[in-house]
Design a protein around this motif. Structure first.
Motif, PDB file in Angstrom:
ATOM      1  N   LYS A 225       0.956  -1.212   0.048  1.00 57.27           N
ATOM      2  CA  LYS A 225      -0.007   0.096  -0.121  1.00 57.27           C
ATOM      3  C   LYS A 225       0.802   1.313  -0.074  1.00 57.27           C
ATOM      4  O   LYS A 225       0.519   2.335   0.578  1.00 57.27           O
ATOM      5  CB  LYS A 225      -0.907   0.014   1.215  1.00 57.27           C
ATOM      6  N   THR A 227       1.946   4.365  -1.873  1.00 55.61           N
ATOM      7  CA  THR A 227       1.407   5.022  -3.117  1.00 55.61           C
ATOM      8  C   THR A 227       2.278   6.168  -3.255  1.00 55.61           C
ATOM      9  O   THR A 227       1.678   7.356  -3.567  1.00 55.61           O
ATOM     10  CB  THR A 227      -0.162   5.122  -2.847  1.00 55.61           C
ATOM     11  N   ASP A 228       3.490   6.048  -2.967  1.00 55.35           N
ATOM     12  CA  ASP A 228       4.510   7.202  -2.954  1.00 55.35           C
ATOM     13  C   ASP A 228       4.904   7.577  -4.722  1.00 55.35           C
ATOM     14  O   ASP A 228       4.940   6.739  -5.384  1.00 55.35           O
ATOM     15  CB  ASP A 228       5.416   7.205  -1.825  1.00 55.35           C
ATOM     16  N   LEU A 232       5.097   5.154  -8.069  1.00 57.45           N
ATOM     17  CA  LEU A 232       4.836   5.743  -9.471  1.00 57.45           C
ATOM     18  C   LEU A 232       6.065   5.723 -10.423  1.00 57.45           C
ATOM     19  O   LEU A 232       5.925   5.367 -11.673  1.00 57.45           O
ATOM     20  CB  LEU A 232       4.285   7.203  -9.512  1.00 57.45           C
ATOM     21  N   TRP A 262      -2.815   0.707  -9.107  1.00 58.09           N
ATOM     22  CA  TRP A 262      -2.217   1.836  -8.720  1.00 58.09           C
ATOM     23  C   TRP A 262      -3.404   2.884  -8.614  1.00 58.09           C
ATOM     24  O   TRP A 262      -3.714   3.582  -7.506  1.00 58.09           O
ATOM     25  CB  TRP A 262      -1.176   2.322  -9.548  1.00 58.09           C
ATOM     26  N   TYR A 263      -4.259   2.592  -9.557  1.00 54.69           N
ATOM     27  CA  TYR A 263      -5.449   3.561  -9.599  1.00 54.69           C
ATOM     28  C   TYR A 263      -6.598   3.218  -8.492  1.00 54.69           C
ATOM     29  O   TYR A 263      -6.993   4.148  -7.813  1.00 54.69           O
ATOM     30  CB  TYR A 263      -6.313   3.316 -10.923  1.00 54.69           C
ATOM     31  N   THR A 266      -5.158   4.656  -5.253  1.00 52.23           N
ATOM     32  CA  THR A 266      -5.068   6.190  -5.174  1.00 52.23           C
ATOM     33  C   THR A 266      -6.415   6.733  -5.557  1.00 52.23           C
ATOM     34  O   THR A 266      -6.906   7.996  -5.618  1.00 52.23           O
ATOM     35  CB  THR A 266      -4.207   6.921  -6.095  1.00 52.23           C
ATOM     36  N   ASP A 268      -8.928   6.213  -7.823  1.00 54.34           N
ATOM     37  CA  ASP A 268      -9.389   6.384  -9.072  1.00 54.34           C
ATOM     38  C   ASP A 268     -10.198   4.826  -9.537  1.00 54.34           C
ATOM     39  O   ASP A 268      -9.650   4.122 -10.443  1.00 54.34           O
ATOM     40  CB  ASP A 268      -8.484   6.710 -10.188  1.00 54.34           C
TER      41      ASP A 268
END
Length: 355
Positions: A225, A227-228, A232, A262-263, A266, A268
């Protein structure tokens, strides 16, 4: 002596096959290795035949034909040539383990990789084979959820990484160790070993490997988890390198799954769902546990969007797929998620019904 009378046609066919494999033209490599294998068999040279069939199996694996690879690997592992020396037996067993893992047959993959490691353990001349066997064993244990066993094998793998081991091999090994660290919630150690791997691997040397490393590193960071910006960067490097190298359909599908994850993390959900929904028709190309992960994320994204019926269907399917892949801890995670989500759903329904 075998093949002395007419060696040149075999040598030419072998060289062509290996050159095609290096160029990643796996279809040509497979056909050329097949011709070389026939020449060797006609001449009664079983060792050369065995080595060419091994190359055929490697071509199949590299182009994503995992089931066909497994069939050849089973044949090779059972052949008398494999019993003639520890290194040949280990090579066949490693290939069998990797193909079994790719098909989601994880207990069998663990057994094959363990056998390979035992065959060459303590033999300095075969240290590279021992490293490959350890990597296959660790991957199968980790995907089975047997993370503490995998971590112990990682420490054994690290002990093999002396100054005599080349940077490319060491980089791949540190990558594997970092993966297991992330999976077993040793997040800082995971970052440390992936940094070591990034320092050893070079995009100028092998773009395909660089793509797979960055994709794999991104997968592990997303599992944790994270998401930094670092995560990316891994995703974007992997996407670019996959585009440059022209990855297989399986590579491209796995890259889509990483981006969808990733989406999801974050927030999305729409983009996650739009990537994951068409992926489902391609599940035969992916390993069972990979399909299970995609289905789990899709189920969670659908739930976040309020699509409860579809979500429940996906989550149930994900749990079943993890069971099929012999990954009980992942299956339990899905069922725990379902259980934790159900009460709120029921409370909402009772509220709407005036209950």
């Amino acid at each position: 002596m075998p093949m002395q009378r007419d060696l040149s046609p075999f040598v030419i066919a072998e060289l062509e096959a290996r050159e095609s494999w290096k160029r990643r033209d796996y279809s040509s490599g497979y056909e050329q290795a097949g011709r070389a294998a026939e020449l060797a068999r006609d001449a009664g040279d079983e060792l050369r035949w065995w080595k060419m069939v091994l190359l055929q199996a490697e071509c199949l694996l590299d182009q994503g034909s995992v089931q066909n690879c497994r069939e050849l690997a089973v044949e090779l592992a059972a052949h008398p040539v494999s019993a003639s020396s520890p290194d040949l037996g280990a090579r066949a067993a490693v290939l069998l383990a990797v193909s079994l893992q790719g098909l989601g047959c994880l207990p069998e993959a663990v057994e094959a990789a363990s056998h390979a490691a035992r065959l060459v353990a303590g033999d300095f001349e075969n240290v590279y084979l021992h490293i490959q066997a350890q990597q296959a064993l660790i991957a199968a244990l980790a995907e089975s959820g047997r993370l503490e066993e995998a971590w112990r094998e990682c420490l054994e793998l690290e002990s093999l990484l002396t100054d005599h081991v080349d940077e490319d091999t060491a980089g791949k090994a540190y990558w594997v160790i970092g993966n297991v660290a992330f999976l077993s919630h040793r997040v800082s150690e995971g970052g440390h070993y992936h940094d070591l791997a990034a320092g050893k691997l070079s995009p100028s040397q092998d773009v395909d490997l660089w793509a797979r490393f960055n994709r794999g590193s991104a997968e592990m960071r997303l599992q944790a988890k994270l998401t930094d910006a670092g995560t990316l960067r891994c995703i974007e490097r992997a996407e670019l390198a996959t585009e440059v190298v022209g990855g297989s359909e399986r590579d491209i599908l796995e890259m889509s799954l990483v981006r969808a994850h990733w989406y999801y993390l974050t927030g999305d959900m729409e983009r996650a769902i739009s990537l994951l929904t068409p992926l489902r028709s391609k599940f035969p190309i992916l390993a069972t546990q990979t399909g299970a992960e995609a289905t789990f994320i899709l189920g969670k994204a659908l739930m976040a969007q309020g699509h409860e019926t579809e979500s429940q269907q996906m989550l149930d399917e994900a749990a079943t797929l993890f069971d099929t892949a012999a990954a009980p801890e992942r299956s339990a995670t899905v069922r725990g998620f379902i259980a934790s989500a159900e009460p709120s759903g029921r409370r909402q329904q009772q509220f709407l019904q005036g209950g």
